[in-house]
Design an enzyme around this catalytic site. Structure first.
Site, PDB file in Angstrom:
ATOM      1  N   HIS A 131       0.867  -1.294  -0.111  1.00 30.45           N
ATOM      2  CA  HIS A 131       0.011  -0.137  -0.141  1.00 30.45           C
ATOM      3  C   HIS A 131       0.771   1.388  -0.011  1.00 30.45           C
ATOM      4  O   HIS A 131       0.576   2.139  -0.741  1.00 30.45           O
ATOM      5  CB  HIS A 131      -0.969   0.062   1.248  1.00 30.45           C
ATOM      6  CG  HIS A 131      -1.854  -1.080   1.413  1.00 30.45           C
ATOM      7  ND1 HIS A 131      -2.057  -1.880   2.503  1.00 30.45           N
ATOM      8  CD2 HIS A 131      -2.686  -1.321   0.645  1.00 30.45           C
ATOM      9  CE1 HIS A 131      -3.036  -2.673   2.373  1.00 30.45           C
ATOM     10  NE2 HIS A 131      -3.426  -2.449   1.105  1.00 30.45           N
TER      11      HIS A 131
ATOM     12  N   LYS B   8     -18.315  -7.367   3.773  1.00 31.48           N
ATOM     13  CA  LYS B   8     -17.703  -8.704   3.435  1.00 31.48           C
ATOM     14  C   LYS B   8     -16.531  -9.170   4.497  1.00 31.48           C
ATOM     15  O   LYS B   8     -16.328 -10.445   4.439  1.00 31.48           O
ATOM     16  CB  LYS B   8     -17.379  -8.405   2.221  1.00 31.48           C
ATOM     17  CG  LYS B   8     -18.431  -8.567   0.816  1.00 31.48           C
ATOM     18  CD  LYS B   8     -17.971  -8.677  -0.387  1.00 31.48           C
ATOM     19  CE  LYS B   8     -17.890  -7.315  -0.855  1.00 31.48           C
ATOM     20  NZ  LYS B   8     -17.211  -6.959  -2.066  1.00 31.48           N
TER      21      LYS B   8
ATOM     22  N   ARG C 256      -1.680  -6.063  -8.190  1.00 31.43           N
ATOM     23  CA  ARG C 256      -0.517  -6.965  -7.867  1.00 31.43           C
ATOM     24  C   ARG C 256      -0.231  -8.075  -9.081  1.00 31.43           C
ATOM     25  O   ARG C 256       0.735  -8.359  -9.284  1.00 31.43           O
ATOM     26  CB  ARG C 256      -0.523  -7.592  -6.658  1.00 31.43           C
ATOM     27  CG  ARG C 256      -0.569  -6.656  -5.382  1.00 31.43           C
ATOM     28  CD  ARG C 256      -0.950  -7.309  -4.208  1.00 31.43           C
ATOM     29  NE  ARG C 256      -2.331  -7.527  -4.189  1.00 31.43           N
ATOM     30  CZ  ARG C 256      -3.352  -8.393  -3.616  1.00 31.43           C
ATOM     31  NH1 ARG C 256      -2.685  -8.127  -2.204  1.00 31.43           N
ATOM     32  NH2 ARG C 256      -4.549  -8.458  -3.616  1.00 31.43           N
TER      33      ARG C 256
ATOM     34  N   SER D 202      -2.611  -7.811   2.973  1.00 31.09           N
ATOM     35  CA  SER D 202      -2.936  -7.685   4.378  1.00 31.09           C
ATOM     36  C   SER D 202      -3.327  -8.992   5.026  1.00 31.09           C
ATOM     37  O   SER D 202      -3.099  -9.262   6.189  1.00 31.09           O
ATOM     38  CB  SER D 202      -4.260  -6.586   4.541  1.00 31.09           C
ATOM     39  OG  SER D 202      -3.553  -5.275   4.342  1.00 31.09           O
TER      40      SER D 202
END
Ligand code: PNS
Length: 161
Positions: free
Chosen positions: A16, A40, A90, A128
């Site tokens: 990030h 979610k 990514r 993460s």
């Protein structure tokens, strides 16, 4: 021009930060917008914790600030008159979801334009979720997140023991 980088940031990673730094060199203002409630995903860190971990990470970047938002991203974008939304890519596997999200956002509000920035290859393995998984088993996350985030993860998983 001002750009918003929205996300859950649970917690912020070097991936990030790579996007934030590179945007800060190209745009006058960068706002990192932390999503308050994501139906979610249940987050490990509270909204306040996620926000302050980012704030500490971007301290030296003068044109970057951190905010929170809830509800639809398009509403937040139009209320704050951002020129662009940025999302990191990514891998090809990110693309499908990101493409869908950008299209939905554009359909909801044609004013919302999404830019994709390709994550530097050295961070392309990072997420993460991976960081949380490693930290939950007391693994080393020093190459994945700043030191204060690594410490916060350690404390969080010790709390749970
Ligand atoms: O870091 P994440 O979890 O991949 O970020 C996802 C985020 C926060 C950008 C996305 O879930 C979002 O914008 N949520 C707000 C609700 C919304 O606008 N949904 C419609 C877009 S599909």
């Amino acid at each position: 021009m001002k750009i918003v980088y929205p996300g859950s940031f649970d917690p912020i990673t070097y991936g990030h930060l790579d996007i934030i730094r590179r945007c800060s060199m190209k745009f006058d203002e960068v706002v990192v917008a932390v999503l308050e409630n994501n139906n979610k995903k249940k987050t490990l860190f509270s909204l306040g914790e996620r926000k302050s971990l980012i704030e500490e990470s971007v301290e030296e970047l003068e044109n970057v600030r951190v905010d929170t938002f809830s509800g639809l991203l398009v509403d937040y974008v139009s209320e704050n008159q951002f020129d662009f939304v940025v999302r990191g890519l990514r891998s090809v596997s990110d693309f499908e979801y990101e493409f869908q999200m950008a299209l939905v956002n554009h359909q909801l509000d044609a004013y919302t334009e999404t830019l994709f920035m390709v994550t530097s290859s050295r961070y392309s393995y990072l997420s993460s979720s991976i960081v949380k998984e490693v930290a939950s088993f007391s693994g080393q996350v020093d190459l994945m997140v700043p030191a204060h985030v690594a410490m916060a993860l350690k404390n969080k998983f010790q709390e749970g023991e």
